[in-house]
Design a protein around this motif. Sequence first.
Motif, short mmCIF file in Angstrom:
data_model
loop_
_atom_site.label_atom_id
_atom_site.label_comp_id
_atom_site.label_asym_id
_atom_site.label_seq_id
_atom_site.Cartn_x
_atom_site.Cartn_y
_atom_site.Cartn_z
N ILE A 127 0.82 -1.22 0.00
CA ILE A 127 0.00 0.00 0.00
C ILE A 127 0.86 1.27 0.00
O ILE A 127 0.49 2.28 -0.60
CB ILE A 127 -0.99 -0.01 1.19
N PRO A 131 -0.05 5.10 -5.13
CA PRO A 131 -0.62 6.42 -4.89
C PRO A 131 -2.06 6.26 -4.40
O PRO A 131 -2.69 5.22 -4.66
CB PRO A 131 -0.60 7.07 -6.27
N VAL A 132 -2.56 7.30 -3.70
CA VAL A 132 -3.94 7.24 -3.22
C VAL A 132 -4.88 7.12 -4.43
O VAL A 132 -4.57 7.59 -5.52
CB VAL A 132 -4.27 8.52 -2.41
N PHE A 133 -6.02 6.51 -4.22
CA PHE A 133 -7.04 6.28 -5.26
C PHE A 133 -6.58 5.27 -6.31
O PHE A 133 -7.05 5.29 -7.43
CB PHE A 133 -7.46 7.57 -5.97
N ASN A 134 -5.59 4.42 -5.98
CA ASN A 134 -5.18 3.40 -6.93
C ASN A 134 -5.45 2.02 -6.39
O ASN A 134 -5.10 1.73 -5.25
CB ASN A 134 -3.69 3.53 -7.23
N TRP A 135 -6.03 1.19 -7.20
CA TRP A 135 -6.28 -0.18 -6.79
C TRP A 135 -5.08 -1.04 -7.18
O TRP A 135 -4.25 -0.63 -7.97
CB TRP A 135 -7.57 -0.70 -7.44
N PHE A 136 -5.05 -2.26 -6.64
CA PHE A 136 -3.94 -3.15 -6.97
C PHE A 136 -4.10 -3.69 -8.39
O PHE A 136 -5.21 -3.90 -8.88
CB PHE A 136 -3.88 -4.31 -5.96
#
Lengths: 304, 316
Positions: A127, A131-136
């Motif tokens: 995690i 970056p924030v707002f990114n899924w795996f």
Amino acid sequence: MTFLPLSAPHTHVDAGSDLGKHQGIDVVCLHNVSYAYEHKPALTNITLHVKQGSTLGIIGPNGGGKSTLLKLMLGVLQPDEGTITIMDRKPVDACRDGSIVGYVPQRHVLDWTFPITVRQVVQLGLIGKKPVFNWFTRRDHEAVTVALRAVDMLAQADRPIGGLSGGQQQRVFIARALIARPKILFLDEPTTGIDQAGQEIFLQLLDELKKQFGLTLVMVSHDLRSVVASCDRVACLNRTLHYHDRPQGLSKDVLFKVFQCDMDAVLDTHSDLHDATCCSHEHSGPCCDHDHPHHNPLAPPKKS
Amino acid sequence: MHDFLNNIVSFHKSLIVGFALAATCSLLSVFVVLRRMAMISEAVAHAGIGGIAVALLAGYFFPATDGPVMQQIITGIFCLGTALAIGYVTRTRRVTEDSAIGIFLVASMALGILLLSVRSKFPVLSGQTRPASIESVLFGDLISVTTTDMWIAIVATVVVFGLVIALYNEFLYTTLDEQMARINGVNTRLINTLQLAMISLVIVVGVRMVGALMITAMTILPGATACMISRRFNGVLVGSLLVGILGIGGALLLAINPPLSSYTSGPVLVLTLFLIFVVVWGIRHIFKPKIEYETVVGGHADEHDHEHENEHSQLH
């Protein structure tokens, strides 16, 4: 080899040892670090350097400041005095994305009835890199597979964590720490709650991972056996550092100083250590030839 | 049947608000249950009574703050403020969390009842919002939701789902292991505040419909039921949404049709969810799931565990 000592608490430096001196290859550096909980000193004047590629075991009694020291090195707490750097960064920055420091906490910090699969837990170790707002992504999915294969847990990847044994739980934590490819691994009481045979297997795994990933290991433990068996450096901690050198240099005197009244209990749980330390303490003559490998009070058990 | 369909058309606003609220509460209930925040949720719901009373009184003295949207905003701020105050007071550990929850719960409820009594002494001017009765605040009024309520519920649903989808991994990690999430760079303080803000939001929206006493159930029961259904996080999320939407949807249909339409609707919603919880608990209790580690072998550690068992049995 010279022995311990220590009328006044300080970092022990063996003759010819390069411990305690700041060198280019030191990856973790603590310099005169002190910390107090609401004016009650927990750690005083800790100076400690961890060499790249070494395995440092930090031992000490309960309440001796082991966990506090670990929290300071992880950036969870800030020292009142002194400085801590991890590969020339602040601890918080070094731990953030997991690519410098990986942390393996104690197993009990997690609610193992939490409805989640092994794969998801391990994936969360990435995690800090997202970056924030990114899924795996699929690539992250593959990284999980690699990490789980390294700790031999791939077969359990899609199982809920609730059914895992203690050893398997520990491997999940290691995989979560390894997934971001750290250079240093901090382990908090890694062998607690695992039976003796399981501990030896676990320590072998750690040794293999250390070679495979080129890791530096820092292990906090009250388990003398596991530390002595697996570490090439030992730091004895009871509010301050009483000893910092090779495990072969440990004697009952140092352990008594560090563990104090806990010493008997510690030795009772390790009868072989108890016999050995009694021998070194109560008898004189050839039996106490500390340089002789068979009479080393805390010599690591032979690996099968 | 004709009457039944007519009722659905007449109460479409109630149904839309109901389903929106069901989905939002069910989603949040997973985090509430897994983070053991059920009692905080309860305290926030009771703070809603204080919030509504403050909003009504503010509307009387400052006409600019009157109106349903401003009332919801003031109530929401009051609820969130209460939740944050509980967190702040317990941070020093001199006051335990359960004590703080109990203290703030009764204080905000007492303030609400007192201010509602004070408001009832003042006249209602033309164009002003009628002061709510204590009963309507406690038990809500599902049938008389307005168009504004409907839009507020839709916006709240979009906001909550948007935040949870955007920050899914951050919410999951903070719920699973807050300290580790913080070490790995997750802003756990922001995530915690967002969670409290979202709980406050759905409670404020839901208080009008099912009442302060009942809204807590909607933020706990779907998640608690789903945790018995699945051992996987995605499964729990889907299960919670299904339980919430089916449960509240079914209960709404019951509540707007005779014979239950003549009774207060809030308890019907909560009892329907409770019934589903009891049925699922009963099924899980009777058919205990097989423990997977007894049936799945193949992991390295398992093999060694078996080897050790053999060694021990040989020794004995």
